[in-house]
Design an enzyme around this catalytic site. Structure first.
Site, PDB file in Angstrom:
ATOM      1  N   ARG A 126      30.948 -12.774  11.397  1.00  0.00           N
ATOM      2  CA  ARG A 126      29.915 -13.124  10.709  1.00  0.00           C
ATOM      3  C   ARG A 126      30.348 -14.104   9.302  1.00  0.00           C
ATOM      4  O   ARG A 126      29.734 -15.189   9.330  1.00  0.00           O
ATOM      5  CB  ARG A 126      29.355 -12.093   9.956  1.00  0.00           C
ATOM      6  CG  ARG A 126      28.371 -11.209  10.759  1.00  0.00           C
ATOM      7  CD  ARG A 126      27.567  -9.999   9.987  1.00  0.00           C
ATOM      8  NE  ARG A 126      28.464  -8.823   9.655  1.00  0.00           N
ATOM      9  CZ  ARG A 126      28.591  -7.904  10.467  1.00  0.00           C
ATOM     10  NH1 ARG A 126      27.988  -7.644  11.496  1.00  0.00           N
ATOM     11  NH2 ARG A 126      29.381  -6.903  10.006  1.00  0.00           N
ATOM     12  N   PHE A 141      21.154 -10.078  21.903  1.00  0.00           N
ATOM     13  CA  PHE A 141      21.408  -8.768  21.770  1.00  0.00           C
ATOM     14  C   PHE A 141      21.609  -8.599  20.134  1.00  0.00           C
ATOM     15  O   PHE A 141      22.648  -8.264  19.654  1.00  0.00           O
ATOM     16  CB  PHE A 141      22.607  -8.258  22.384  1.00  0.00           C
ATOM     17  CG  PHE A 141      22.852  -8.514  24.010  1.00  0.00           C
ATOM     18  CD1 PHE A 141      22.134  -7.835  24.704  1.00  0.00           C
ATOM     19  CD2 PHE A 141      23.281  -9.829  24.384  1.00  0.00           C
ATOM     20  CE1 PHE A 141      22.019  -8.323  26.368  1.00  0.00           C
ATOM     21  CE2 PHE A 141      23.198 -10.289  25.747  1.00  0.00           C
ATOM     22  CZ  PHE A 141      22.649  -9.367  26.555  1.00  0.00           C
ATOM     23  N   ASP A 162      16.229  -9.279  21.213  1.00  0.00           N
ATOM     24  CA  ASP A 162      16.593  -8.310  21.324  1.00  0.00           C
ATOM     25  C   ASP A 162      15.496  -7.338  22.007  1.00  0.00           C
ATOM     26  O   ASP A 162      14.216  -7.598  21.793  1.00  0.00           O
ATOM     27  CB  ASP A 162      16.948  -7.328  20.130  1.00  0.00           C
ATOM     28  CG  ASP A 162      17.919  -6.241  20.440  1.00  0.00           C
ATOM     29  OD1 ASP A 162      19.132  -6.378  20.016  1.00  0.00           O
ATOM     30  OD2 ASP A 162      17.311  -5.057  20.978  1.00  0.00           O
ATOM     31  N   ASP A 212      26.914 -10.711  21.950  1.00  0.00           N
ATOM     32  CA  ASP A 212      27.409  -9.490  21.959  1.00  0.00           C
ATOM     33  C   ASP A 212      26.751  -8.447  22.470  1.00  0.00           C
ATOM     34  O   ASP A 212      26.240  -7.491  21.669  1.00  0.00           O
ATOM     35  CB  ASP A 212      27.459  -9.560  20.420  1.00  0.00           C
ATOM     36  CG  ASP A 212      28.375  -8.155  19.809  1.00  0.00           C
ATOM     37  OD1 ASP A 212      29.033  -7.718  20.660  1.00  0.00           O
ATOM     38  OD2 ASP A 212      27.851  -7.687  18.757  1.00  0.00           O
ATOM     39  N   CYS A 254      33.675  -3.259  25.538  1.00  0.00           N
ATOM     40  CA  CYS A 254      33.848  -2.433  26.798  1.00  0.00           C
ATOM     41  C   CYS A 254      35.307  -2.594  27.005  1.00  0.00           C
ATOM     42  O   CYS A 254      35.916  -3.723  26.926  1.00  0.00           O
ATOM     43  CB  CYS A 254      33.247  -3.410  27.992  1.00  0.00           C
ATOM     44  SG  CYS A 254      33.626  -2.745  29.598  1.00  0.00           S
TER      45      CYS A 254
HETATM   46  C1  LIG Z   1      26.044  -3.890  20.561  1.00  0.00           C
HETATM   47  S1  LIG Z   1      24.475  -4.145  19.755  1.00  0.00           S
HETATM   48  C2  LIG Z   1      24.661  -5.733  19.317  1.00  0.00           C
HETATM   49  C3  LIG Z   1      25.078  -5.761  17.940  1.00  0.00           C
HETATM   50  C4  LIG Z   1      24.904  -7.183  17.069  1.00  0.00           C
HETATM   51  N1  LIG Z   1      25.428  -8.224  17.900  1.00  0.00           N
HETATM   52  C5  LIG Z   1      25.418  -7.023  15.853  1.00  0.00           C
HETATM   53  O1  LIG Z   1      26.521  -7.561  15.589  1.00  0.00           O
HETATM   54  O2  LIG Z   1      24.608  -6.348  15.055  1.00  0.00           O
HETATM   55  C6  LIG Z   1      23.442  -4.213  21.429  1.00  0.00           C
HETATM   56  C7  LIG Z   1      22.003  -4.596  21.382  1.00  0.00           C
HETATM   57  O3  LIG Z   1      21.432  -5.054  22.519  1.00  0.00           O
HETATM   58  C8  LIG Z   1      20.038  -4.697  22.936  1.00  0.00           C
HETATM   59  N2  LIG Z   1      20.085  -4.899  24.214  1.00  0.00           N
HETATM   60  C9  LIG Z   1      20.523  -4.151  25.357  1.00  0.00           C
HETATM   61  N3  LIG Z   1      20.004  -4.772  26.382  1.00  0.00           N
HETATM   62  C10 LIG Z   1      19.371  -5.864  26.041  1.00  0.00           C
HETATM   63  C11 LIG Z   1      18.772  -7.113  27.006  1.00  0.00           C
HETATM   64  N4  LIG Z   1      18.898  -6.842  28.433  1.00  0.00           N
HETATM   65  N5  LIG Z   1      17.869  -7.807  26.474  1.00  0.00           N
HETATM   66  C12 LIG Z   1      17.973  -7.973  25.031  1.00  0.00           C
HETATM   67  N6  LIG Z   1      18.721  -6.922  24.191  1.00  0.00           N
HETATM   68  C13 LIG Z   1      19.138  -5.927  24.672  1.00  0.00           C
HETATM   69  C14 LIG Z   1      19.962  -3.490  22.177  1.00  0.00           C
HETATM   70  O4  LIG Z   1      18.973  -3.063  21.969  1.00  0.00           O
HETATM   71  C15 LIG Z   1      21.131  -3.467  20.908  1.00  0.00           C
HETATM   72  O5  LIG Z   1      20.187  -3.684  19.817  1.00  0.00           O
END
Ligand SMILES: C[S@@+](CC[C@H](N)C(=O)[O-])C[C@H]1O[C@@H](n2cnc3c(N)ncnc32)[C@H](O)[C@@H]1O
Length: 302
Positions: A126, A141, A162, A212, A254
């Site tokens: 960030r 995401f 998201d 991410d 992962c």
């Molecule tokens: C690991 S978190 C991301 C953290 C974020 N980058 C941060 O630093 O705050 C994963 C997010 O991906 C979203 N998500 C999962 N699969 C998704 C998809 N196919 N398309 C969009 N969002 C997705 C979830 O709702 C969740 O909010």
């Protein structure tokens, strides 16, 4: 070995106005400070209780005033994830709180589910985005939009994507917490894999892109997302949206994908797209032992 952060590091966090950081890390339990509250993430009850004793000792050493202590079980399966449970402190107090990271404010909600609102292991990334000051950021995401907030503070327009409308609502609240108007910022509650081609068809371009993703999820129409199988496809789609000198963050929790593997995949995607780029990773965070936290890599296009 004492794995509690030192009083000196705690003082450094206070001085830079960061109130969201790790306090303690071991393989079976770790402890985060989130404002005045503390969150213990544990694999069994014995390590949880030892960590709760440790919090009290650490707080006495550093004169930290503990608000509440929450704990959450770390299950093997994502499906078994539950919200943190209050261990100590006022059960009547609001589950909402506000934390700071280098003076930037983020909302926390201990009642929102397994994750309370801010992934503290992305602090350096960030900071990098804020200093990089992009003109247009694509935050995929996006969760609670922390990357969008720092980019917006640096003057960027942002697109946050998201699946979870609730998380994006919390993202809008994070904008408000930092006095940021929403003009010039879009929040798309949709599947990243559907949104990226749509943005491409519209000819949209970005000079910073955040990738991410979670390890596993289900997207639109029940479509399965499995990071190790699809990250190359995601990167290839992102390259289509990237301006010539764009910076792309590739990040994952992962354990099968270490930094070297991410770089190998990114080089392959670059070759396919006939683009060139350089890589860098931010230095390790002082409150995370080596190897803890997300694996992250910046790709800077040439
Ligand atoms: C690991 S978190 C991301 C953290 C974020 N980058 C941060 O630093 O705050 C994963 C997010 O991906 C979203 N998500 C999962 N699969 C998704 C998809 N196919 N398309 C969009 N969002 C997705 C979830 O709702 C969740 O909010």
């Amino acid at each position: 070995m004492n794995r509690w952060i030192s009083p000196e590091l705690f003082a450094a966090f206070e001085a830079e106005r960061t109130s969201a950081h790790r306090l303690f890390t071991s393989p079976d339990v770790w402890v985060e400070r989130l404002g005045q509250d503390v969150l213990i993430s544990f694999k069994n009850d014995a390590v949880r209780d030892a960590a709760a004793d440790g919090v009290r000792e650490w707080a006495a050493r550093t004169r930290f005033q503990i608000g509440r202590v929450f704990s959450r079980f770390l299950p093997r399966q994502n499906a078994e994830r539950v919200a943190p449970v209050l261990m100590e402190g006022d059960a009547e107090a609001s589950l909402h709180a506000v934390v700071m990271e280098r003076g930037v404010r983020y909302g926390i909600d201990f009642g929102a589910g397994y994750s309370a609102g801010l992934f503290i292991d992305q602090r350096a990334n960030r900071a990098f985005i804020r200093q990089r000051a992009p003109r247009r950021l694509l935050n995929t995401f996006a969760y609670t939009c922390s990357f969008s907030v720092v980019a917006a503070l640096a003057g960027a327009q942002t697109v946050s994507v998201d699946l979870s409308k609730k998380s994006l609502d919390r993202g809008r609240e994070n904008f408000a917490l930092n006095g940021l108007p929403l003009e010039g910022h879009r929040f798309l509650a949709d599947d990243v894999l559907d949104v990226l081609p749509r943005l491409e068809r519209r000819g949209e371009k970005f000079d910073a892109i955040i990738l991410d993703p979670p390890t596993f999820s289900r997207g639109n129409r029940g479509r399965r997302w499995q990071v190790e199988e699809q990250i190359e496809e995601l990167l290839t789609a992102a390259l289509e949206l990237a301006e010539p000198a764009a910076s792309i963050l590739i990040s994952t929790n992962c354990t099968k994908l270490d930094r070297r593997t991410l770089e190998r995949m990114a080089r392959f995607a670059l070759k396919t797209a006939r683009r060139g780029g350089d890589f860098h990773s931010e230095p390790p965070l002082p409150d995370f032992p080596e190897g803890e936290g997300a694996q992250t890599l910046w790709l800077h296009l040439r």
